[in-house]
Motif scaffolding. Sequence first.
Motif, short mmCIF file in Angstrom:
data_model
loop_
_atom_site.label_atom_id
_atom_site.label_comp_id
_atom_site.label_asym_id
_atom_site.label_seq_id
_atom_site.Cartn_x
_atom_site.Cartn_y
_atom_site.Cartn_z
N ALA A 290 0.83 -1.21 0.00
CA ALA A 290 0.00 0.00 0.00
C ALA A 290 0.86 1.26 0.00
O ALA A 290 0.56 2.24 -0.70
N VAL A 291 1.96 1.23 0.74
CA VAL A 291 2.85 2.40 0.78
C VAL A 291 3.54 2.58 -0.58
O VAL A 291 3.67 3.71 -1.08
N ARG B 112 1.04 4.13 -2.99
CA ARG B 112 0.29 5.32 -2.55
C ARG B 112 0.31 6.40 -3.64
O ARG B 112 1.30 6.55 -4.36
#
Length: 289
Positions: A140-141, A144
Motif C-alpha cells: 500500500a505504501v 500510494r
Amino acid sequence: MTSVHTPTAPSTPAPSRSTGVALMSGGAVSNQTGAAIGSLAFDTITPAGVVAVRQWLAAVVLMAVTRPRLREFTRAQWRLVLALAAVFAVINLALYSAIDHIGLGLAVTLEFCGPLAVALAGSRRRTDLGCALLAAAGVAVLMRPQPSTDYLGMALALLAAACWACYILLNRALSQTLPHGQGTATACGVSGVLFLPIGIGVLLTHPPTATALACAITAGVLSSAVPFLCDALALRHVPAPLFAIFMSLNPVLAATTGMLILDQHLDAWQWASIAAIVTANTTTVLTRR
C-alpha cells in the motif's frame, strides 16, 4: 524472475552449508545483475526484444542440460507444460516492462508478493495473518498516490507476481510427474518458440546495435542459465527453509543493484516497504516447519 524450488533437504554440515550459501549468493547476484544489464537495451530493442533473447537462450540451455524425453509425455503432462510455458512468456515480459516503468527494485519487490501469497494462502495462523497485513501495508505504501506514481508499471509488476504464484503451483505439479526438471525445461523451450514471432518482429522494427544485443544476451545468461544452475546445486547443500529465507532477500538485492548499476534511488518510505515485505516472507518461513 528467479526459480523457486522447495524440496525437502536434510540437515547439512557447516562446510557444505557454506558452499550452498556461496552458490545462492552467486545466483541471486547474477539474476539481478542480468536484469539490470538487460534493461540497458530497452531503449534500443524494447523490453519485449530483451525478453525474447533471454527466453531463447534459457530454452537452449535448459533443454540441453535436462534433455527431456518429449515422446514419453502424457496429455496431462503436456497440458501442464503448455500452461507453464504461457506463464513463462507472460511473467518475464510483465517484469521487464515493469522494470522499464518503475525501476528494478520496486518491480522485483512487487513481483515477490506472488510467492508470499502462495505461502500464506489458506493459513489460519495468527503469525501468518500478521505477515499478510505487514506485506499488504508495504504494498500500500509503495502504491500510494503521488505525482510520480506509475500505476501501469505497478500493475505489470503485480501481473508478474500473479504469474510467479502460478509458476510455483504448476512447477510443483510438474515435478511430481516429470523428474529432473524435464517439465520446466520443456515449458521454457515452448515459451522460446512462442517468442519467435514476437522477437523477430521486434528485432526487425528495432534493429539492434551490438551493445544492445550484448546486453540482452548477457541478461539471458546471468538471469536464466546461471541462477538455474546455482539454485539446483545450492539445494544439495542447504535445507529448503534456508533457501527460501535467502530468496526473501532478492528485493533488497534488486534495489541495491538498481542503485549501483542503473542509478535508481529509492526514498525512505520505499525502502521501508521493501523491508516490510521481506520481513513478512522471512517470518513466514522461520515460523513454519
